[in-house]
Each structure stands twice: as C-alpha cells, then as structure tokens.
Scaffold this active site. Structure first.
Site, mmCIF file in Angstrom:
data_model
loop_
_atom_site.group_PDB
_atom_site.id
_atom_site.type_symbol
_atom_site.label_atom_id
_atom_site.label_comp_id
_atom_site.label_asym_id
_atom_site.label_seq_id
_atom_site.Cartn_x
_atom_site.Cartn_y
_atom_site.Cartn_z
ATOM 1 N N ASP A 169 -11.467 9.672 6.487
ATOM 2 C CA ASP A 169 -12.497 10.701 6.515
ATOM 3 C C ASP A 169 -13.883 10.133 6.220
ATOM 4 O O ASP A 169 -14.897 10.765 6.528
ATOM 5 C CB ASP A 169 -12.167 11.792 5.494
ATOM 6 N N LEU A 229 -4.369 -11.941 6.927
ATOM 7 C CA LEU A 229 -4.874 -11.091 8.006
ATOM 8 C C LEU A 229 -6.204 -11.583 8.571
ATOM 9 O O LEU A 229 -6.658 -11.097 9.599
ATOM 10 C CB LEU A 229 -5.004 -9.645 7.522
ATOM 11 N N TYR A 235 -17.530 0.861 3.140
ATOM 12 C CA TYR A 235 -16.124 1.133 3.438
ATOM 13 C C TYR A 235 -15.996 1.976 4.704
ATOM 14 O O TYR A 235 -15.269 1.616 5.639
ATOM 15 C CB TYR A 235 -15.459 1.839 2.261
ATOM 16 N N GLY A 243 0.814 -1.209 0.000
ATOM 17 C CA GLY A 243 0.000 0.000 0.000
ATOM 18 C C GLY A 243 0.849 1.262 0.000
ATOM 19 O O GLY A 243 2.079 1.219 0.180
ATOM 20 N N GLN A 244 0.198 2.397 -0.183
ATOM 21 C CA GLN A 244 0.923 3.655 -0.309
ATOM 22 C C GLN A 244 1.706 4.003 0.955
ATOM 23 O O GLN A 244 2.891 4.359 0.891
ATOM 24 C CB GLN A 244 -0.060 4.784 -0.639
ATOM 25 N N ALA A 263 -5.273 -2.338 4.746
ATOM 26 C CA ALA A 263 -6.708 -2.053 4.800
ATOM 27 C C ALA A 263 -7.381 -2.501 3.517
ATOM 28 O O ALA A 263 -6.730 -2.686 2.482
ATOM 29 C CB ALA A 263 -6.960 -0.551 4.998
ATOM 30 N N TYR A 264 -8.682 -2.681 3.597
ATOM 31 C CA TYR A 264 -9.520 -2.876 2.403
ATOM 32 C C TYR A 264 -9.939 -1.479 1.973
ATOM 33 O O TYR A 264 -10.683 -0.793 2.683
ATOM 34 C CB TYR A 264 -10.740 -3.731 2.754
#
Length: 292
Positions: free
Chosen positions: A104, A39, A127, A12-13, A62-63
């Site tokens: 957010d 996981l 989400y 991931g980023q 994360a998803y």
C-alpha cells in the site's frame, strides 16, 4: 513427482505461511532464503530457477524496514526492484507464472476512498518508492506475472504490529497508538493462500497477469487494531493494555506513512473468485495459533 513452486524468501511472514501450507496440503514447494541465496546475485537467481525447474515462482522476499530504508536506499532498491526484475526475467524466459508482493505504500494516502489499481501512485518514502520500482520492473519484463499489493500484514511469525502490541502490553498499562491512519489489516496466511491461487490461475489463464489489491475486509486504524488485539488477549488470559489514541504527529518516524492505506480488492475478488476475510475474524484465528 509434480514440479514444485519455487518461493524466494524463507523467514518472512508470507514465506513461513507458505511453508505451513506446503506441510499441511502436501503441495511441493522449494524455498530459497538469504542463508542459501544472495538476491543481489542475479545470475544465482537465474541459475536457481533453471535448477529447480518449478511450476511457478512466488517472491515473498523483500526489504521491509520502512524507516531504515530512508538511509539504506541502495539495499532497499536491490531487494525490492532489482531482485524481482531478475526473477521476472527468469520466469518470462520459461513461460512460468510469477507472483510478486507489493505494498500500500506505493500510494501517498491522500485519497478519501479505498485505492483501486488504476489510481495514481505517489510513494512518500524510499520503501514505497523501491516497491513501486519493483512493480514497474516486473511489468516491463512482461510474461505471466501478477503483482499483489497488500497492507498491514501480521501473523504469528516474525516482527509485526500485533506481536509488538502484545509484547509492550506485558510491561505497560497504557499505550499511545496512532488513530488517524486508516487501513485494512491482512493475515499473512491469506496472502499465502491468495498467492498460490494466483499462480495456479495464471498457468491456465495468462490474461490474468497484472496488478491486484489484496487485503483483509474491513477498515481499521492502528488504534482499532490494537484495541482488538487487547480485547482478544484479555478474554484469553493474555497481556492487555489501555489504548490511548494519538495523532501521527505525536509519533514521528523517519518515513512518512500513508494516512489512507485502504485497498479496494474488487478486481482480485472478481478475477480470482476470492473474498477477503473480515480482519477481526482473521485476527482471532491468528491469535489462537499464538496460543492466546
């Protein structure tokens, strides 16, 4: 040899930015990606924490497929709620700092000002609901846990809005981009640096455990961000396109996006002596690393 920081996530980023920081700073880190760890196997999470004996744990896994989560509910909750709860338990048992990223999207976006940590949550999609459930699960465990809510994350890694705009601009002269959603773009590197600072701070000051907001400084719409991307790219000889502002209603998606995603970072800035960089500055620096 100092104990490493254990990072859940590899591709991931934020995880990739943490890996870069490990390389450049010499900070010891151990990464657990999906290729080495399931996981959904909570016993494996516990076993890995026991085996690594880390100084702290950062969850950068994360998803994140916002629209697909509407139909892949079980997968979203497994990764965004159940796995972080298992990590938090493993850390709390050992008194380890635990830093977990949230979003957010836990808010409905109806406020007309930036959100503070104590504002009522109200996710509008699976989400956001799964990420909120993860926050609540981590909080219920207790211990030295900090939740960092962030927004509009981009980097030179993975899939993100900035890279999508550049890709589309290679083939199109004009792009319609949503102009009625407001947020604060955030470079994944800032997330990575903030996570390390938080982990270190928790080790010395347990009372810092809690929920924080973390984002770049300055407001933007998606159309503003796209325009900035193309201005920088064009000035450096890269792809560019005209931006045609459109309404959210003109670009329907399976999951509803918050109209207001602005996060007030005052609590984090005060507690951790942190100042978010203006997003235009971070964007320019990120695009330099993209060789644009």
């Amino acid at each position: 040899m100092p104990a490493p920081i254990l990072v859940f996530g590899r591709n991931g980023q934020v995880a990739q930015e943490l890996a870069r920081l490990a390389d450049t700073s010499g900070r010891a880190m151990s990464f657990a990606g999906r290729e080495t760890l399931d996981l959904a196997d909570h016993g494996a999470i516990e076993g890995l924490v026991a085996a690594v004996a880390p100084a702290a744990v950062i969850n950068a896994a994360a998803y994140t497929a916002v629209d697909r989560a509407e139909t892949e509910t079980e997968a979203a909750y497994a990764l965004n709620r159940d796995a972080p709860a298992a990590m938090a338990r493993a850390c709390a048992t050992r008194g380890l700092p635990f830093v977990h990223f949230s979003t957010d999207y836990v808010f409905d976006g109806a406020l007309e000002r930036p959100y503070v940590e104590t504002d009522a949550t109200g996710p509008t999609g699976v989400y956001g609901a799964s990420k909120l459930a993860g926050e609540q699960a981590v909080g219920a465990v207790g211990g030295l846990a900090a939740v960092l809510r962030t927004s509009w994350v981009y980097s030179r890694h993975g899939a993100n809005f900035v890279k999508t705009m550049l890709r589309l601009a290679a083939d199109r002269e004009e792009l319609g981009v949503v102009a009625d959603q407001l947020g604060r773009p955030t470079w994944a590197r800032d997330c990575a640096e903030a996570a390390l600072r938080t982990a270190d701070a928790l080790a010395g000051t347990p009372t810092l455990a809690g929920v924080y907001h973390l984002s770049g400084a300055g407001d933007a719409t998606w159309a503003d961000l796209a325009s900035a991307v193309f201005d920088i790219s064009a000035s450096r000889g890269g792809p560019s396109a005209r931006v045609r502002p459109i309404a959210t209603a003109d670009y329907p998606t399976p999951a509803q996006r918050p109209a207001n995603s602005r996060l007030d970072c005052g609590k984090f800035e005060s507690a951790l002596d942190w100042r978010g960089r203006p997003w235009r500055d971070s964007l320019a620096a990120c695009m330099t690393e993209m060789e644009l």
